[in-house]
Design a protein around this motif. Structure first.
Motif, PDB file in Angstrom:
ATOM      1  N   PHE A  74       9.358 -11.045  -1.483  1.00  0.00           N
ATOM      2  CA  PHE A  74      10.087 -10.546  -2.652  1.00  0.00           C
ATOM      3  C   PHE A  74      10.524  -9.107  -2.366  1.00  0.00           C
ATOM      4  CE2 PHE A  74       7.685 -14.031  -4.451  1.00  0.00           C
ATOM      5  CZ  PHE A  74       8.546 -14.567  -5.400  1.00  0.00           C
ATOM      6  N   GLU A  75      11.684  -8.977  -1.791  1.00  0.00           N
ATOM      7  CA  GLU A  75      12.163  -7.663  -1.360  1.00  0.00           C
ATOM      8  C   GLU A  75      12.272  -6.709  -2.543  1.00  0.00           C
ATOM      9  OE1 GLU A  75      15.964  -6.028   1.203  1.00  0.00           O
ATOM     10  OE2 GLU A  75      15.383  -8.127   1.347  1.00  0.00           O
ATOM     11  N   GLY A  76      11.699  -5.508  -2.382  1.00  0.00           N
ATOM     12  CA  GLY A  76      11.749  -4.504  -3.436  1.00  0.00           C
ATOM     13  C   GLY A  76      10.651  -4.623  -4.465  1.00  0.00           C
ATOM     14  N   SER A  77       9.822  -5.672  -4.375  1.00  0.00           N
ATOM     15  CA  SER A  77       8.728  -5.834  -5.331  1.00  0.00           C
ATOM     16  C   SER A  77       7.506  -5.038  -4.893  1.00  0.00           C
ATOM     17  CB  SER A  77       8.373  -7.315  -5.491  1.00  0.00           C
ATOM     18  OG  SER A  77       9.423  -7.997  -6.131  1.00  0.00           O
ATOM     19  N   PHE A  78       6.479  -5.055  -5.701  1.00  0.00           N
ATOM     20  CA  PHE A  78       5.355  -4.146  -5.509  1.00  0.00           C
ATOM     21  C   PHE A  78       4.038  -4.888  -5.718  1.00  0.00           C
ATOM     22  CE2 PHE A  78       2.404  -0.828  -6.977  1.00  0.00           C
ATOM     23  CZ  PHE A  78       2.528   0.075  -5.927  1.00  0.00           C
ATOM     24  N   HIS A  79       3.016  -4.497  -4.929  1.00  0.00           N
ATOM     25  CA  HIS A  79       1.676  -5.081  -5.052  1.00  0.00           C
ATOM     26  C   HIS A  79       0.743  -4.061  -5.689  1.00  0.00           C
ATOM     27  CE1 HIS A  79      -2.200  -6.658  -2.884  1.00  0.00           C
ATOM     28  NE2 HIS A  79      -2.210  -6.891  -4.180  1.00  0.00           N
ATOM     29  N   ALA A  80       0.294  -4.333  -6.889  1.00  0.00           N
ATOM     30  CA  ALA A  80      -0.685  -3.495  -7.579  1.00  0.00           C
ATOM     31  C   ALA A  80      -2.057  -4.133  -7.435  1.00  0.00           C
ATOM     32  CB  ALA A  80      -0.320  -3.345  -9.059  1.00  0.00           C
ATOM     33  N   TYR A  81      -3.056  -3.351  -7.033  1.00  0.00           N
ATOM     34  CA  TYR A  81      -4.388  -3.894  -6.820  1.00  0.00           C
ATOM     35  C   TYR A  81      -5.050  -4.245  -8.154  1.00  0.00           C
ATOM     36  CZ  TYR A  81      -4.003  -1.974  -2.081  1.00  0.00           C
ATOM     37  OH  TYR A  81      -3.611  -1.685  -0.810  1.00  0.00           O
ATOM     38  N   CYS A  82      -5.733  -5.369  -8.150  1.00  0.00           N
ATOM     39  CA  CYS A  82      -6.523  -5.768  -9.313  1.00  0.00           C
ATOM     40  C   CYS A  82      -7.742  -4.858  -9.421  1.00  0.00           C
ATOM     41  CB  CYS A  82      -6.959  -7.232  -9.180  1.00  0.00           C
ATOM     42  SG  CYS A  82      -8.194  -7.745 -10.375  1.00  0.00           S
ATOM     43  N   LEU A  83      -7.905  -4.202 -10.552  1.00  0.00           N
ATOM     44  CA  LEU A  83      -8.984  -3.226 -10.727  1.00  0.00           C
ATOM     45  C   LEU A  83     -10.361  -3.882 -10.692  1.00  0.00           C
ATOM     46  CD1 LEU A  83      -9.472  -0.227 -11.201  1.00  0.00           C
ATOM     47  CD2 LEU A  83      -9.371  -0.660 -13.659  1.00  0.00           C
ATOM     48  N   ARG A  84     -10.439  -5.107 -11.160  1.00  0.00           N
ATOM     49  CA  ARG A  84     -11.741  -5.797 -11.165  1.00  0.00           C
ATOM     50  C   ARG A  84     -12.233  -6.039  -9.739  1.00  0.00           C
ATOM     51  NH1 ARG A  84     -12.803 -11.695 -11.602  1.00  0.00           N
ATOM     52  NH2 ARG A  84     -10.540 -11.872 -11.572  1.00  0.00           N
ATOM     53  N   TYR A  85     -11.367  -6.582  -8.888  1.00  0.00           N
ATOM     54  CA  TYR A  85     -11.748  -6.821  -7.493  1.00  0.00           C
ATOM     55  C   TYR A  85     -11.992  -5.508  -6.754  1.00  0.00           C
ATOM     56  CZ  TYR A  85     -10.490 -11.767  -7.890  1.00  0.00           C
ATOM     57  OH  TYR A  85     -10.447 -13.088  -8.239  1.00  0.00           O
ATOM     58  N   LEU A  86     -11.203  -4.483  -7.074  1.00  0.00           N
ATOM     59  CA  LEU A  86     -11.365  -3.190  -6.417  1.00  0.00           C
ATOM     60  C   LEU A  86     -12.715  -2.565  -6.779  1.00  0.00           C
ATOM     61  CD1 LEU A  86      -9.515  -1.560  -4.516  1.00  0.00           C
ATOM     62  CD2 LEU A  86      -8.823  -0.203  -6.496  1.00  0.00           C
ATOM     63  N   GLN A 127      -7.749  -7.616  -0.979  1.00  0.00           N
ATOM     64  CA  GLN A 127      -8.378  -8.282   0.151  1.00  0.00           C
ATOM     65  C   GLN A 127      -7.625  -9.535   0.598  1.00  0.00           C
ATOM     66  OE1 GLN A 127     -10.939  -7.159   1.940  1.00  0.00           O
ATOM     67  NE2 GLN A 127     -11.013  -5.326   0.675  1.00  0.00           N
ATOM     68  N   LYS A 128      -6.693 -10.019  -0.218  1.00  0.00           N
ATOM     69  CA  LYS A 128      -5.939 -11.216   0.147  1.00  0.00           C
ATOM     70  C   LYS A 128      -4.792 -10.893   1.109  1.00  0.00           C
ATOM     71  CE  LYS A 128      -6.952 -13.369  -4.322  1.00  0.00           C
ATOM     72  NZ  LYS A 128      -8.137 -14.069  -3.855  1.00  0.00           N
ATOM     73  N   ASN A 129      -4.683  -9.626   1.549  1.00  0.00           N
ATOM     74  CA  ASN A 129      -3.639  -9.196   2.483  1.00  0.00           C
ATOM     75  C   ASN A 129      -2.237  -9.521   1.983  1.00  0.00           C
ATOM     76  OD1 ASN A 129      -5.471  -8.154   4.410  1.00  0.00           O
ATOM     77  ND2 ASN A 129      -5.835 -10.209   5.210  1.00  0.00           N
ATOM     78  N   LEU A 130      -2.048  -9.367   0.685  1.00  0.00           N
ATOM     79  CA  LEU A 130      -0.741  -9.648   0.093  1.00  0.00           C
ATOM     80  C   LEU A 130       0.194  -8.441   0.135  1.00  0.00           C
ATOM     81  CD1 LEU A 130      -1.993 -11.701  -2.966  1.00  0.00           C
ATOM     82  CD2 LEU A 130      -0.600 -12.572  -1.110  1.00  0.00           C
ATOM     83  N   SER A 131      -0.340  -7.269   0.497  1.00  0.00           N
ATOM     84  CA  SER A 131       0.501  -6.072   0.520  1.00  0.00           C
ATOM     85  C   SER A 131       1.636  -6.188   1.522  1.00  0.00           C
ATOM     86  CB  SER A 131      -0.351  -4.838   0.845  1.00  0.00           C
ATOM     87  OG  SER A 131      -1.249  -4.567  -0.202  1.00  0.00           O
ATOM     88  N   GLU A 132       1.453  -7.003   2.554  1.00  0.00           N
ATOM     89  CA  GLU A 132       2.517  -7.224   3.527  1.00  0.00           C
ATOM     90  C   GLU A 132       3.390  -8.406   3.134  1.00  0.00           C
ATOM     91  OE1 GLU A 132       0.787  -7.657   7.346  1.00  0.00           O
ATOM     92  OE2 GLU A 132      -0.162  -5.682   7.357  1.00  0.00           O
ATOM     93  N   SER A 133       2.778  -9.469   2.610  1.00  0.00           N
ATOM     94  CA  SER A 133       3.538 -10.681   2.271  1.00  0.00           C
ATOM     95  C   SER A 133       4.467 -10.463   1.083  1.00  0.00           C
ATOM     96  CB  SER A 133       2.577 -11.833   1.965  1.00  0.00           C
ATOM     97  OG  SER A 133       1.764 -12.117   3.059  1.00  0.00           O
ATOM     98  N   ILE A 134       4.007  -9.751   0.061  1.00  0.00           N
ATOM     99  CA  ILE A 134       4.804  -9.601  -1.168  1.00  0.00           C
ATOM    100  C   ILE A 134       6.125  -8.888  -0.909  1.00  0.00           C
ATOM    101  CG2 ILE A 134       4.853  -8.402  -3.397  1.00  0.00           C
ATOM    102  CD1 ILE A 134       1.887  -9.202  -3.717  1.00  0.00           C
ATOM    103  N   PRO A 135       6.149  -7.703  -0.274  1.00  0.00           N
ATOM    104  CA  PRO A 135       7.448  -7.073  -0.040  1.00  0.00           C
ATOM    105  C   PRO A 135       8.315  -7.824   0.963  1.00  0.00           C
ATOM    106  CG  PRO A 135       5.679  -5.781   0.955  1.00  0.00           C
ATOM    107  CD  PRO A 135       5.037  -6.831   0.124  1.00  0.00           C
ATOM    108  N   ARG A 136       7.670  -8.602   1.820  1.00  0.00           N
ATOM    109  CA  ARG A 136       8.455  -9.372   2.786  1.00  0.00           C
ATOM    110  C   ARG A 136       9.147 -10.563   2.119  1.00  0.00           C
ATOM    111  NH1 ARG A 136       4.946  -9.571   6.732  1.00  0.00           N
ATOM    112  NH2 ARG A 136       3.913 -11.522   6.151  1.00  0.00           N
TER     113      ARG A 136
END
Length: 784
Positions: A483-495, A472-481
């Motif tokens: 940190f190129e090549g990095s990955f966003h894994a969702y936190c299971l607790r928040y999900l 929900q923090k909309n980091l899926s766009e910020s993280i790869p932008r």
């Protein structure tokens, strides 16, 4: 996280002496060291003391000093007191504990850490009762460890004390522990009698109008009457008694060309018996602050309700909760400095962080009106430790602050080779927004780049980082932008919280629990078949939940069976919760002090872990040795068969698995997910005479563990007076507080994640329907 532990230096047989300034020193005696940790009970602690000193612990009391305070002794009398002592000394590693005769404590001001204000302040000595012009700080009761028992006071003597001051022989002063107070007003008289002459009459001068008002309040409290202001400004004050028709009045005004306030007129006579009783007495928030300040210094968690109780018992004044709360706020600001000064000091404080810790990054930004926007801090020791010894795994999380100007704390943490939290960087921002999160990631990348360039010859090339955070923090766009090549894994607790929140229709507590259990099992499932089995179980419980998981949740960002990044079975971002518990200790401090408290916590953690790492003498870190031992035990019943390819092996047990030694892979995917050989890989390695430790990731070795904590964080000087002068004169930027303020009243209680997810729904015991109980059941009412 490792448990807190200190070494208690227990001392007995000596005596206390009072040095210059009221500081106590202990001379003589013998000492023994005892290890104390969070698990130790008070009963076990005293038992061990009795053994080493060969004494009956029932005849002694245990006391200790707070760090940097050699004037006040604190008692240890139960498990909570013992835990508080450990918490107070967690950064000093040792604590001196004194064994004193139970019947004669050396300092009558010393009490358990649960002592209220009325217990912490001793009764006014004889000199204070006679000489009303002096304060309690001008007198000290003599200290002695060999005194006679307190004198017995009968009820008849107590009644006689109601109309006269108790006169005690000088040789008995040191033995009085507390004035008997069965009627509730004797102790109050002793406390307030010293204020009866704060106002003496016409011609008396005061430094300023504030000092005059303070003296007037004390005078009214001591003489038990209320008053009303007729004129009250910066240069003149006129006051009359609150009782109608009473002639008592006083007028004071400023002497020309000075700030001095002088009493010009005064009628000291009262024809009333006081106005309003206890509730009519004049108090102010600053007066409450002056009374509780010393207590608050020792016990920061002094509660407003306890302040109300203590003020009433001590001074006969009934405060309301808000008056006590505001008085505590003022006292806290006097002790720790103002919030505004904290923001003002921020530019120079960031400079000093980077000056005392070379290679660190401390930066801030302001808005167009110079109000605070955000500050980022990352210490070189933390970033270097991450690059040299931690897995490429970062947890991002946030915590709202409860300080005067609110804000949010953002944090990036990782885990070390022993699977314990490792703090990397943190920031305080005015609000949790997409822009602030992206700025935080940009600063984190800068900190990592600076350290890598400085220490390139000692560091491995940074791998692609897996970030675990709330989607929900909309980091899926910020993280790869960023940190190129990095990955966003969702936190299971928040999900999980999001899943339960989005489900429509009534669900019983048991159905919700089953959905959550299967959802977690699907996330941890290493292979696709197991994942689909658990998801099908959810479909049988709720088609809506199944559709949400398949269509809305993107399993490739949270399920092990699909996940592209490597998060080593760390499924939630709450690995950084210990970090936020530190921050909560400093939540209500000015911003520079809050940052420095967090710095001190990280510094202490690195120091403690360095000691633990030095003691690690196995081939792996302690927790990884335990995990590998479990896999070795499981491997004993497995059968290994070699295929045509010398690198590929078939392993039979309850399942049939294929192990590829060249790729460090097993078809069960346990080796890939954890970085440690799974039971099938262990069976193959053992069968072929290989050392299983050579096939573990380097992050789990003691060498990497020690390298993670090889650097130290240095203290940052908090010279508030100097910093104020320098920041006002030397810095081009003046930071002001943000426009947001803490709203009045108690903050609403927010349910924890577990409470929100597993909230029990109301169920009717008559019709078994959800959302109501039997008293409001419509079916039952219709039947009636």
């Amino acid at each position: 996280m490792s448990e807190k532990r200190v070494i208690a230096i227990c001392i007995s047989g000596g005596e206390f002496q009072t040095e210059k300034g009221g500081v106590l020193s202990y001379k003589g005696g013998e000492a023994h060291a005892i290890d104390v940790d969070e698990e130790m009970k008070f009963k076990d602690f005293t038992s061990e003391i009795g053994e080493v000193f060969n004494c009956d612990v029932r005849t002694v009391c245990l006391k200790y000093f707070l760090p940097d305070n050699r004037k006040t002794l604190i008692s240890i009398s139960n498990d909570k007191d013992l835990q508080r002592m450990i918490k107070f000394h967690e950064h000093s590693n040792t604590a001196d504990v004194y064994l004193l005769p139970e019947e004669a404590p050396p300092d009558i001001a010393s009490r358990s850490s649960r002592t209220t204000l009325s217990e912490a302040i001793p009764p006014a000595p004889l000199d204070d009762m006679i000489d009303d012009t002096t304060g309690p700080e001008d007198h000290h009761l003599p200290l002695s460890v060999s005194v006679s028992a307190p004198p017995v006071v009968t009820m008849e003597q107590v009644d006689a004390l109601d109309s006269q001051v108790m006169i005690t022989p000088p040789d008995m002063m040191s033995s009085i522990i507390e004035v008997p107070n069965p009627k509730g007003d004797i102790l109050t008289k002793a406390r307030t009698q010293q204020w009866q002459n704060t106002i003496t009459g016409v011609g008396q001068r005061f430094k300023n109008v504030g000092e005059f008002r303070e003296a007037l309040r004390k005078y009214a409290i001591a003489n038990q009457f209320g008053f009303r202001y007729k004129k009250n400004d910066s240069h003149r004050v006129t006051v009359k008694c609150k009782a109608e028709g009473c002639p008592w009045r006083i007028h004071a005004s400023r002497l020309s060309t000075t700030q001095l306030i002088c009493i010009k007129k005064m009628n000291p006579s009262h024809t009333c018996e006081g106005a309003g009783g206890i509730n009519g007495l004049q108090t102010s928030r600053s007066w409450v602050a002056s009374i509780i300040k010393e207590k608050l210094k020792v016990f920061p968690n002094y509660k407003p309700k306890d302040i109300v109780s203590d003020i009433k018992e001590e001074y006969g004044i009934q405060l309301n909760y808000f008056q006590a709360w505001r008085g505590k706020e003022i006292a806290r600001e006097q002790l720790q400095g103002s919030y505004k000064d904290g923001y003002k000091q921020l530019p120079l404080f960031c400079e000093k962080i980077m000056e005392t810790n070379p290679g660190s990054l401390a930066t801030f930004t302001t808005k167009e009106d110079s109000s605070f926007h955000r500050v980022f801090v990352s210490f070189h020791a933390s970033v270097y430790g991450f690059l040299v010894g931690c897995r490429p795994l970062v947890f991002l999380d946030s915590m709202p602050l409860k300080s005067k100007y609110q804000g949010t704390l953002l944090a990036a943490t990782s885990v070390d080779g022993d699977d314990e939290v490792f703090p990397m960087a943190f920031a305080v921002v005015d609000a949790e927004t997409d822009e602030n999160w992206e700025w935080f990631l940009l600063q984190l990348r800068s900190a990592l780049s600076i350290t890598f360039e400085q220490q390139k010859e000692h560091l491995h090339e940074p791998c692609r980082i897996t970030f675990v955070a709330d989607r929900q923090k909309n980091l899926s766009e910020s993280i790869p932008r960023v940190f190129e090549g990095s990955f966003h894994a969702y936190c299971l607790r928040y999900l999980t919280e999001e899943l339960i929140r989005d489900l429509k229709g009534p669900f019983s507590h048991e159905i919700k629990r089953l959905i959550v259990d299967d959802f977690y099992a699907a996330a941890y499932a290493p292979r696709l078949d197991a994942f689909e089995r658990h998801v099908e179980n959810i479909k049988g419980l709720s088609p809506d939940a199944y559709n949400w998981i398949v269509q809305n949740s993107k399993p490739d960002q949270w399920a092990n069976a699909y996940l592209l990044g490597s998060r080593y079975n760390h499924m939630t971002s709450n690995s950084g919760e210990p970090f936020f518990s530190w921050a909560s200790d400093a939540n209500d401090l000015p911003i520079t002090q809050m940052v420095d408290v967090i710095r001190g916590k990280i510094m202490g953690l690195i120091h403690a872990r360095r000691i633990n790492a030095a003691e690690a003498n196995g081939r792996l870190t302690p927790s990884m040795e335990v995990k590998l031992a479990k896999e070795c035990e499981k491997a004993q019943s497995l059968h290994v068969a070699t295929s045509a390819d010398n690198n590929t092996f078939h392993v039979r047990g309850e399942t049939f698995e294929i192990v590829d030694m060249a790729q460090w892979e097993c078809s069960c995917r346990g080796w890939q997910l954890t970085g440690l050989p799974c039971q099938h890989a262990v069976a193959v390695l053992t069968c072929n005479g290989h050392c299983i430790y050579d096939f573990c990731l380097r992050y789990f070795t003691p060498e990497s563990y020690r390298a993670t904590y090889s650097l130290s964080i240095n203290p940052v000087p908090l010279l508030e007076g100097e910093m104020c002068r320098e920041s006002s004169g030397g810095s081009a930027v003046t930071v002001t507080p943000p426009p947001t303020r803490r709203p009045p009243g108690r903050p609403p209680k927010k349910k924890t994640a577990a409470e929100e997810v597993m909230k029990r729904q109301l169920q009717c015991s008559r019709c078994k329907g959800l959302g109501h109980n039997k008293s409001t059941c419509k079916e039952y009412l219709l039947e009636c």
